[in-house]
Design a protein around this motif. Structure first.
Motif, PDB file in Angstrom:
ATOM      1  N   ILE A   1      93.528  -5.931 -52.492  1.00 13.74           N
ATOM      2  CA  ILE A   1      93.770  -7.211 -53.152  1.00 13.74           C
ATOM      3  C   ILE A   1      95.264  -7.327 -53.435  1.00 13.74           C
ATOM      4  O   ILE A   1      95.876  -6.357 -53.915  1.00 13.74           O
ATOM      5  CB  ILE A   1      92.983  -7.337 -54.475  1.00 13.74           C
ATOM      6  CG1 ILE A   1      91.481  -7.193 -54.230  1.00 13.74           C
ATOM      7  CG2 ILE A   1      93.283  -8.671 -55.159  1.00 13.74           C
ATOM      8  CD1 ILE A   1      90.657  -7.190 -55.503  1.00 13.74           C
ATOM      9  N   ALA A   2      95.859  -8.490 -53.140  1.00 15.28           N
ATOM     10  CA  ALA A   2      97.267  -8.738 -53.433  1.00 15.28           C
ATOM     11  C   ALA A   2      97.370 -10.038 -54.221  1.00 15.28           C
ATOM     12  O   ALA A   2      96.820 -11.065 -53.817  1.00 15.28           O
ATOM     13  CB  ALA A   2      98.082  -8.829 -52.145  1.00 15.28           C
ATOM     14  N   LEU A   3      98.080  -9.979 -55.352  1.00 10.26           N
ATOM     15  CA  LEU A   3      98.166 -11.130 -56.251  1.00 10.26           C
ATOM     16  C   LEU A   3      99.623 -11.454 -56.581  1.00 10.26           C
ATOM     17  O   LEU A   3     100.424 -10.541 -56.834  1.00 10.26           O
ATOM     18  CB  LEU A   3      97.403 -10.843 -57.547  1.00 10.26           C
ATOM     19  CG  LEU A   3      95.901 -10.591 -57.398  1.00 10.26           C
ATOM     20  CD1 LEU A   3      95.311 -10.123 -58.722  1.00 10.26           C
ATOM     21  CD2 LEU A   3      95.201 -11.837 -56.903  1.00 10.26           C
ATOM     22  N   LEU A   4      99.947 -12.745 -56.596  1.00  5.10           N
ATOM     23  CA  LEU A   4     101.288 -13.220 -56.929  1.00  5.10           C
ATOM     24  C   LEU A   4     101.253 -13.919 -58.281  1.00  5.10           C
ATOM     25  O   LEU A   4     100.473 -14.857 -58.485  1.00  5.10           O
ATOM     26  CB  LEU A   4     101.772 -14.206 -55.856  1.00  5.10           C
ATOM     27  CG  LEU A   4     103.157 -14.825 -56.074  1.00  5.10           C
ATOM     28  CD1 LEU A   4     104.254 -13.767 -55.922  1.00  5.10           C
ATOM     29  CD2 LEU A   4     103.396 -15.976 -55.089  1.00  5.10           C
ATOM     30  N   VAL A   5     102.082 -13.460 -59.205  1.00  6.39           N
ATOM     31  CA  VAL A   5     102.166 -14.078 -60.535  1.00  6.39           C
ATOM     32  C   VAL A   5     103.632 -14.376 -60.844  1.00  6.39           C
ATOM     33  O   VAL A   5     104.538 -13.744 -60.296  1.00  6.39           O
ATOM     34  CB  VAL A   5     101.560 -13.172 -61.630  1.00  6.39           C
ATOM     35  CG1 VAL A   5     100.060 -13.046 -61.444  1.00  6.39           C
ATOM     36  CG2 VAL A   5     102.208 -11.792 -61.632  1.00  6.39           C
ATOM     37  N   PRO A   6     103.890 -15.334 -61.744  1.00  2.55           N
ATOM     38  CA  PRO A   6     105.279 -15.744 -61.997  1.00  2.55           C
ATOM     39  C   PRO A   6     106.079 -14.784 -62.847  1.00  2.55           C
ATOM     40  O   PRO A   6     107.312 -14.847 -62.854  1.00  2.55           O
ATOM     41  CB  PRO A   6     105.122 -17.095 -62.706  1.00  2.55           C
ATOM     42  CG  PRO A   6     103.764 -17.067 -63.300  1.00  2.55           C
ATOM     43  CD  PRO A   6     102.915 -16.245 -62.380  1.00  2.55           C
ATOM     44  N   HIS A   7     105.438 -13.899 -63.597  1.00  2.00           N
ATOM     45  CA  HIS A   7     106.158 -13.020 -64.516  1.00  2.00           C
ATOM     46  C   HIS A   7     105.407 -11.699 -64.643  1.00  2.00           C
ATOM     47  O   HIS A   7     104.175 -11.657 -64.524  1.00  2.00           O
ATOM     48  CB  HIS A   7     106.290 -13.682 -65.889  1.00  2.00           C
ATOM     49  CG  HIS A   7     107.315 -13.041 -66.784  1.00  2.00           C
ATOM     50  ND1 HIS A   7     107.060 -11.880 -67.498  1.00  2.00           N
ATOM     51  CD2 HIS A   7     108.595 -13.395 -67.082  1.00  2.00           C
ATOM     52  CE1 HIS A   7     108.129 -11.553 -68.193  1.00  2.00           C
ATOM     53  NE2 HIS A   7     109.080 -12.446 -67.957  1.00  2.00           N
ATOM     54  N   GLU A   8     106.148 -10.615 -64.886  1.00  2.00           N
ATOM     55  CA  GLU A   8     105.506  -9.308 -65.035  1.00  2.00           C
ATOM     56  C   GLU A   8     104.478  -9.300 -66.162  1.00  2.00           C
ATOM     57  O   GLU A   8     103.478  -8.576 -66.096  1.00  2.00           O
ATOM     58  CB  GLU A   8     106.565  -8.224 -65.281  1.00  2.00           C
ATOM     59  CG  GLU A   8     107.370  -7.862 -64.049  1.00  2.00           C
ATOM     60  CD  GLU A   8     108.300  -6.675 -64.297  1.00  2.00           C
ATOM     61  OE1 GLU A   8     108.250  -6.125 -65.413  1.00  2.00           O
ATOM     62  OE2 GLU A   8     109.053  -6.325 -63.377  1.00  2.00           O
ATOM     63  N   GLN A   9     104.706 -10.111 -67.200  1.00  2.00           N
ATOM     64  CA  GLN A   9     103.763 -10.149 -68.322  1.00  2.00           C
ATOM     65  C   GLN A   9     102.455 -10.839 -67.962  1.00  2.00           C
ATOM     66  O   GLN A   9     101.496 -10.800 -68.744  1.00  2.00           O
ATOM     67  CB  GLN A   9     104.414 -10.844 -69.523  1.00  2.00           C
ATOM     68  CG  GLN A   9     105.552 -10.052 -70.140  1.00  2.00           C
ATOM     69  CD  GLN A   9     106.202 -10.786 -71.304  1.00  2.00           C
ATOM     70  OE1 GLN A   9     106.238 -12.018 -71.337  1.00  2.00           O
ATOM     71  NE2 GLN A   9     106.709 -10.029 -72.259  1.00  2.00           N
ATOM     72  N   ASP A  10     102.393 -11.455 -66.779  1.00  2.00           N
ATOM     73  CA  ASP A  10     101.147 -12.070 -66.324  1.00  2.00           C
ATOM     74  C   ASP A  10     100.251 -11.076 -65.580  1.00  2.00           C
ATOM     75  O   ASP A  10      99.146 -11.441 -65.161  1.00  2.00           O
ATOM     76  CB  ASP A  10     101.445 -13.262 -65.411  1.00  2.00           C
ATOM     77  CG  ASP A  10     102.103 -14.410 -66.163  1.00  2.00           C
ATOM     78  OD1 ASP A  10     101.585 -14.787 -67.228  1.00  2.00           O
ATOM     79  OD2 ASP A  10     103.140 -14.913 -65.689  1.00  2.00           O
ATOM     80  N   ILE A  11     100.710  -9.857 -65.407  1.00  2.00           N
ATOM     81  CA  ILE A  11      99.895  -8.828 -64.757  1.00  2.00           C
ATOM     82  C   ILE A  11      98.802  -8.379 -65.724  1.00  2.00           C
ATOM     83  O   ILE A  11      99.078  -7.989 -66.855  1.00  2.00           O
ATOM     84  CB  ILE A  11     100.765  -7.635 -64.325  1.00  2.00           C
ATOM     85  CG1 ILE A  11     101.768  -8.084 -63.242  1.00  2.00           C
ATOM     86  CG2 ILE A  11      99.899  -6.488 -63.820  1.00  2.00           C
ATOM     87  CD1 ILE A  11     102.759  -7.014 -62.842  1.00  2.00           C
ATOM     88  N   LEU A  12      97.561  -8.456 -65.269  1.00  2.00           N
ATOM     89  CA  LEU A  12      96.408  -8.138 -66.103  1.00  2.00           C
ATOM     90  C   LEU A  12      95.763  -6.827 -65.658  1.00  2.00           C
ATOM     91  O   LEU A  12      95.940  -6.375 -64.520  1.00  2.00           O
ATOM     92  CB  LEU A  12      95.367  -9.265 -66.016  1.00  2.00           C
ATOM     93  CG  LEU A  12      95.820 -10.677 -66.355  1.00  2.00           C
ATOM     94  CD1 LEU A  12      94.645 -11.645 -66.206  1.00  2.00           C
ATOM     95  CD2 LEU A  12      96.388 -10.740 -67.773  1.00  2.00           C
TER      96      LEU A  12
END
Length: 268
Positions: free
Chosen positions: A166-177
């Motif tokens: 799985i590869a996920l793109l988020v706008p900020h490191e703090q959005d990593i869950l």
């Protein structure tokens, strides 16, 4: 004799709780007695949220007809946006929707930024594939904040022995869950803007993929979905029935403006 109320009718629900999962992802928990017969299918199912027009206290619900929902006054038709069901708890009549926050630029994000317990939100019945996650030995998934709720819901029903990437793109490191996954499923996070999809696409397409007893799920911004679908359909020659590839949005366009382009992209 009155007609029976359709089980897949729109419902006007109350906001019970608001929870920030990350700086750009907010969960809204909805409740109401009208959820008692909600025809839930699966986590990640598509729904329409119905937002009020300016000056309305809440969205005006349509009248169900054999030809579909109808508004007596078409000008009262609510603003609609497509979302996914993150979770449904029928025993306590609660339904969760996770909203990607991107400022006041769109009606759904604006609603989520300002929502508070006691507010009201109308939703449609569920649609889309059922189940959203097909049974498979290997899973390959791509997404961004808009598809993260569906991916999280699917992760909850993966078999313990499942494998994949799985590869996920988020706008900020703090959005990593923290997403619990089977030990054999690797998750890689990428941080960037919608224009910075190339590292993610290159990472996943470089992985050894098998088309045998595999399921490919790609959702989110068009720049993520289209190259991944092209890779598995044309390069790996995976059968269409084993691929879910839906561009939810295109950077720079709202859902209404992207509607026709989206169908052209999916049909190409």
């Amino acid at each position: 004799m009155s007609q029976p109320v359709p089980v897949n009718r729109p419902r006007l629900l109350n906001v019970k709780q608001v929870q920030d999962l990350s700086p750009h992802l907010r969960r809204v928990c909805l409740t109401g007695p009208d959820l008692a017969d909600y025809p839930f299918t699966c986590g990640g199912a598509h729904i329409k949220i119905m937002l009020p027009q300016p000056g309305q206290a809440h969205a005006v619900l349509p009248t169900p007809t054999p030809q579909g929902p109808r508004w007596e006054d078409p000008s009262q038709r609510p603003i609609m946006r497509t979302f996914t069901i993150r979770a449904f708890r029928p025993e306590v009549l609660e339904l969760d929707i996770d909203f990607a926050l991107h400022g006041e630029t769109g009606p759904a994000s604006r609603f989520a930024l300002n929502v508070k317990p006691g507010d009201r939100l109308a939703i449609s019945g569920p649609g889309g594939p059922n189940p959203m996650l097909q049974r498979a030995d290997h899973y390959y998934m791509v997404g961004d904040l808009t598809s993260l709720p569906a991916i999280c819901a699917m992760a909850e029903v993966m078999a313990p022995q499942a494998k994949g990437h799985i590869a996920l793109l988020v706008p900020h490191e703090q959005d990593i869950l923290d997403i619990p996954l089977p030990a054999g499923v690797e998750l890689r996070w990428f941080v960037g803007t919608p224009e910075q999809t190339e590292p993610l696409v290159s990472h996943l397409t470089s992985q050894p993929m098998t088309g045998d007893n595999s399921y490919f799920w790609f959702g989110g911004e068009e720049g993520l979905v289209v190259p991944m679908r092209r890779h598995v359909r044309r390069t790996l020659e995976v059968d269409r029935s084993r691929v879910y590839a839906v561009p939810y949005w295109r950077h720079g366009k709202d859902e209404e403006a992207y509607h026709h382009d989206r169908h052209d992209v999916m049909d190409s």
